[in-house]
Design a protein around this motif. Structure first.
Motif, PDB file in Angstrom:
ATOM      1  N   LEU A 142       0.816  -1.217   0.000  1.00 16.94           N
ATOM      2  CA  LEU A 142       0.000   0.000   0.000  1.00 16.94           C
ATOM      3  C   LEU A 142       0.849   1.266   0.000  1.00 16.94           C
ATOM      4  CD1 LEU A 142      -2.716  -1.056   2.623  1.00 16.94           C
ATOM      5  CD2 LEU A 142      -2.813  -1.283   0.132  1.00 16.94           C
ATOM      6  N   GLY A 143       1.979   1.230   0.659  1.00 18.63           N
ATOM      7  CA  GLY A 143       2.812   2.422   0.737  1.00 18.63           C
ATOM      8  C   GLY A 143       2.171   3.552   1.507  1.00 18.63           C
ATOM      9  N   CYS A 144       1.301   3.214   2.462  1.00 18.86           N
ATOM     10  CA  CYS A 144       0.579   4.248   3.205  1.00 18.86           C
ATOM     11  C   CYS A 144       1.529   4.985   4.151  1.00 18.86           C
ATOM     12  CB  CYS A 144      -0.578   3.630   3.991  1.00 18.86           C
ATOM     13  SG  CYS A 144      -0.111   2.209   4.998  1.00 18.86           S
ATOM     14  N   PRO A 145       1.281   6.276   4.392  1.00 22.44           N
ATOM     15  CA  PRO A 145       2.170   7.058   5.264  1.00 22.44           C
ATOM     16  C   PRO A 145       2.009   6.725   6.741  1.00 22.44           C
ATOM     17  CG  PRO A 145       0.318   8.392   4.562  1.00 22.44           C
ATOM     18  CD  PRO A 145       0.216   7.101   3.804  1.00 22.44           C
ATOM     19  N   ALA A 146       0.860   6.165   7.127  1.00 24.40           N
ATOM     20  CA  ALA A 146       0.615   5.816   8.530  1.00 24.40           C
ATOM     21  C   ALA A 146      -0.251   4.573   8.578  1.00 24.40           C
ATOM     22  CB  ALA A 146      -0.059   6.969   9.268  1.00 24.40           C
ATOM     23  N   LEU A 147       0.073   3.684   9.505  1.00 27.23           N
ATOM     24  CA  LEU A 147      -0.648   2.416   9.617  1.00 27.23           C
ATOM     25  C   LEU A 147      -0.823   2.072  11.089  1.00 27.23           C
ATOM     26  CD1 LEU A 147      -1.725  -0.213   8.176  1.00 27.23           C
ATOM     27  CD2 LEU A 147       0.567  -1.150   8.538  1.00 27.23           C
ATOM     28  N   PHE A 148      -2.015   1.579  11.422  1.00 24.16           N
ATOM     29  CA  PHE A 148      -2.281   1.163  12.801  1.00 24.16           C
ATOM     30  C   PHE A 148      -3.063  -0.133  12.775  1.00 24.16           C
ATOM     31  CE2 PHE A 148      -4.560   1.084  16.858  1.00 24.16           C
ATOM     32  CZ  PHE A 148      -3.526   1.392  17.749  1.00 24.16           C
ATOM     33  N   LEU A 149      -2.673  -1.079  13.623  1.00 22.85           N
ATOM     34  CA  LEU A 149      -3.399  -2.338  13.778  1.00 22.85           C
ATOM     35  C   LEU A 149      -4.176  -2.311  15.087  1.00 22.85           C
ATOM     36  CD1 LEU A 149      -1.536  -3.261  11.473  1.00 22.85           C
ATOM     37  CD2 LEU A 149      -1.285  -5.453  12.642  1.00 22.85           C
ATOM     38  N   ALA A 150      -5.460  -2.621  15.010  1.00 26.33           N
ATOM     39  CA  ALA A 150      -6.313  -2.662  16.196  1.00 26.33           C
ATOM     40  C   ALA A 150      -7.046  -3.998  16.229  1.00 26.33           C
ATOM     41  CB  ALA A 150      -7.322  -1.511  16.188  1.00 26.33           C
ATOM     42  N   THR A 151      -7.154  -4.588  17.407  1.00 20.53           N
ATOM     43  CA  THR A 151      -7.823  -5.881  17.533  1.00 20.53           C
ATOM     44  C   THR A 151      -9.335  -5.728  17.396  1.00 20.53           C
ATOM     45  OG1 THR A 151      -7.947  -5.673  19.931  1.00 20.53           O
ATOM     46  CG2 THR A 151      -6.019  -6.792  19.030  1.00 20.53           C
ATOM     47  N   ASN A 152      -9.953  -6.769  16.876  1.00 22.57           N
ATOM     48  CA  ASN A 152     -11.407  -6.738  16.677  1.00 22.57           C
ATOM     49  C   ASN A 152     -12.156  -6.510  17.982  1.00 22.57           C
ATOM     50  OD1 ASN A 152     -11.346  -7.213  13.882  1.00 22.57           O
ATOM     51  ND2 ASN A 152     -11.126  -9.420  14.195  1.00 22.57           N
ATOM     52  N   ALA A 153     -11.683  -7.106  19.074  1.00 20.41           N
ATOM     53  CA  ALA A 153     -12.375  -6.974  20.356  1.00 20.41           C
ATOM     54  C   ALA A 153     -12.379  -5.523  20.834  1.00 20.41           C
ATOM     55  CB  ALA A 153     -11.729  -7.870  21.402  1.00 20.41           C
ATOM     56  N   VAL A 154     -11.252  -4.839  20.679  1.00 18.90           N
ATOM     57  CA  VAL A 154     -11.174  -3.439  21.102  1.00 18.90           C
ATOM     58  C   VAL A 154     -12.071  -2.565  20.237  1.00 18.90           C
ATOM     59  CG1 VAL A 154      -9.655  -1.431  21.282  1.00 18.90           C
ATOM     60  CG2 VAL A 154      -8.881  -3.667  22.089  1.00 18.90           C
ATOM     61  N   LEU A 155     -12.041  -2.776  18.931  1.00 18.31           N
ATOM     62  CA  LEU A 155     -12.874  -1.981  18.031  1.00 18.31           C
ATOM     63  C   LEU A 155     -14.353  -2.208  18.304  1.00 18.31           C
ATOM     64  CD1 LEU A 155     -10.912  -2.459  14.681  1.00 18.31           C
ATOM     65  CD2 LEU A 155     -10.923  -0.455  16.179  1.00 18.31           C
ATOM     66  N   ALA A 156     -14.741  -3.463  18.588  1.00 16.03           N
ATOM     67  CA  ALA A 156     -16.143  -3.753  18.899  1.00 16.03           C
ATOM     68  C   ALA A 156     -16.569  -3.063  20.188  1.00 16.03           C
ATOM     69  CB  ALA A 156     -16.351  -5.261  19.015  1.00 16.03           C
ATOM     70  N   THR A 157     -15.673  -3.017  21.171  1.00 19.91           N
ATOM     71  CA  THR A 157     -15.981  -2.344  22.439  1.00 19.91           C
ATOM     72  C   THR A 157     -16.153  -0.843  22.233  1.00 19.91           C
ATOM     73  OG1 THR A 157     -14.733  -4.024  23.660  1.00 19.91           O
ATOM     74  CG2 THR A 157     -15.201  -1.960  24.798  1.00 19.91           C
ATOM     75  N   PHE A 158     -15.240  -0.236  21.502  1.00 25.57           N
ATOM     76  CA  PHE A 158     -15.336   1.202  21.237  1.00 25.57           C
ATOM     77  C   PHE A 158     -16.575   1.544  20.410  1.00 25.57           C
ATOM     78  CE2 PHE A 158     -10.456   1.937  21.613  1.00 25.57           C
ATOM     79  CZ  PHE A 158     -10.578   1.873  22.993  1.00 25.57           C
ATOM     80  N   SER A 159     -17.018   0.607  19.553  1.00 28.02           N
ATOM     81  CA  SER A 159     -18.159   0.889  18.681  1.00 28.02           C
ATOM     82  C   SER A 159     -19.457   1.069  19.458  1.00 28.02           C
ATOM     83  CB  SER A 159     -18.331  -0.239  17.658  1.00 28.02           C
ATOM     84  OG  SER A 159     -18.789  -1.433  18.278  1.00 28.02           O
ATOM     85  N   VAL A 160     -19.522   0.551  20.694  1.00 26.15           N
ATOM     86  CA  VAL A 160     -20.707   0.731  21.534  1.00 26.15           C
ATOM     87  C   VAL A 160     -20.431   1.714  22.661  1.00 26.15           C
ATOM     88  CG1 VAL A 160     -21.706  -1.517  20.995  1.00 26.15           C
ATOM     89  CG2 VAL A 160     -20.074  -1.319  22.884  1.00 26.15           C
TER      90      VAL A 160
END
Length: 377
Positions: A142-160
């Motif tokens: 991708l050559g993206c300038p910034a990249l972050f990996l987040a776990t599904n469990a954390v993202l699901a928690t933040f989504s609510v």
């Protein structure tokens, strides 16, 4: 001057490469902009069916990859349907993974990843080696300038709008239950189960075929209008030469998954098959016009989530290698919470988040909270 990515105003794109579907969109949006299968159609290099669209991306000299529901549904000789995931639910085929990321960003979202910050969702049980390979492959492709990996469990928690919860994530290969506290996954709380969408699809397919249903993908037949009977059609077999077993199985599984999602229900109480033999059946019309009736099995199949041992009662599944003592969803939640420190258990039990295809399963939410799962408070 190089851009600084930080704070609350980062205009990032989010890509969730799941075991069944890939979802991509913009950070802050309520829903993804693009959803497509997390698999690719691989055709030996140099071969193109006449009139067919060119491959999305050539990743190896030996094969061409086709992505997206429409491309995967087109008849192509010798096309193998392949997944980037191994049996453990972690990425293993990096050429397919790179192609999926590229397709999600360039073709579906139509953004240039070289000018965009990217957030990639990763499995909760991801390993350090796979995580490092993911970052390396993402930067290379991708050559993206910034990249972050987040776990599904954390993202699901933040989504609510929570920071602490127990997350039940059902994927294609299995189910993961994990505790999240103050925005971090409690690694010792992660529990895995082999009961996922693939197993449920397999059991439902075995049941339907055992009852005489002929599951025919639309690529294997033609509907021809009967002579002298306007508006009436008959189904005739089409030439299936060149269609691979993986392609046909993928198309059959799409039919089975649609049946499962439309007619299956979770019982409000502890399920006993003998007590539910008289439940009303629901009709479903297959692509070839054949109509099937799904009765007690529409409750029995999703009950595998709560009673995994039922898998051995399905036709042809008596030898399925289910781990001894495998627990259902309620038991997994209790085990996950009990692995955590005692001072956080109360907070974890107060918020149970369903994600993956569990989130759309009919009546699953009340079933988790009813007395049948009284061990969960």
């Amino acid at each position: 001057m190089a851009a600084i990515y930080g704070g609350d105003e980062v205009n990032a794109v989010v890509v969730d490469l799941g075991t069944w579907q890939t979802k991509a969109g913009y950070a802050g949006d309520d829903t993804p902009k693009a959803v497509f299968p997390s698999c690719a159609g691989a055709v030996p290099g140099g071969f193109h069916s006449e009139g067919m669209e060119a491959p999305v991306q050539e990743t190896r000299s030996s094969r061409h990859l086709y992505l997206g529901s429409q491309q995967l549904g087109i008849r192509r000789n010798d096309m193998q349907v392949m997944s980037p995931f191994g049996d453990n639910g972690l990425l293993s085929d990096w050429s397919i993974a790179k192609s999926i990321w590229d397709h999600a960003l360039r073709s579906r979202l139509q953004v240039d990843p070289m000018n965009t910050a990217v957030l990639l969702a990763e499995p909760t049980h991801n390993t350090k080696d796979v995580r490092e390979q993911t970052v390396q492959a993402a930067f290379e492709s991708l050559g993206c300038p910034a990249l972050f990996l987040a776990t599904n469990a954390v993202l699901a928690t933040f989504s609510v709008a929570k920071q602490t919860s127990v997350v039940m994530d059902a994927g294609y290969h299995g189910t993961t239950v994990a505790g999240v506290h103050d925005g971090y996954v409690l690694s010792k709380s992660v529990c895995l189960s082999p009961v996922g969408g693939r197993l449920l699809n397999t059991c439902l397919q075995k049941v339907l075929e055992a009852k005489g249903a002929h599951l025919r993908p639309r690529q294997t037949f033609k509907r021809i209008e009967r002579k002298g009977f306007q508006g009436e059609f008959e189904v005739v077999d089409a030439d299936s030469v060149g269609l691979t077993e993986s392609f046909l199985q993928h198309q059959v599984e799409l039919i089975v998954a649609d049946v499962k999602e439309l007619v299956s229900r979770v019982s409000d109480v502890h399920f006993v098959e003998a007590d539910n033999l008289t439940v009303p059946a629901i009709s479903y019309e297959l692509p070839d016009g054949q109509e099937i009736q799904v009765g007690v099995d529409r409750f029995k199949v999703p009950e595998l989530l709560f009673q995994p041992q039922l898998v051995h009662t399905f036709p042809g599944m008596s030898e399925y290698p289910l781990p001894e003592g495998q627990k259902g969803l309620a038991g997994l939640v209790v085990d996950s919470v009990n692995r955590c420190d005692t001072d956080v258990r109360k907070d974890l039990y107060q918020h149970i988040v369903l994600t993956g295809w569990l989130n759309g399963q009919h009546k699953l939410h009340p079933a988790i909270a009813t007395p049948r799962s009284s061990c969960i408070h």
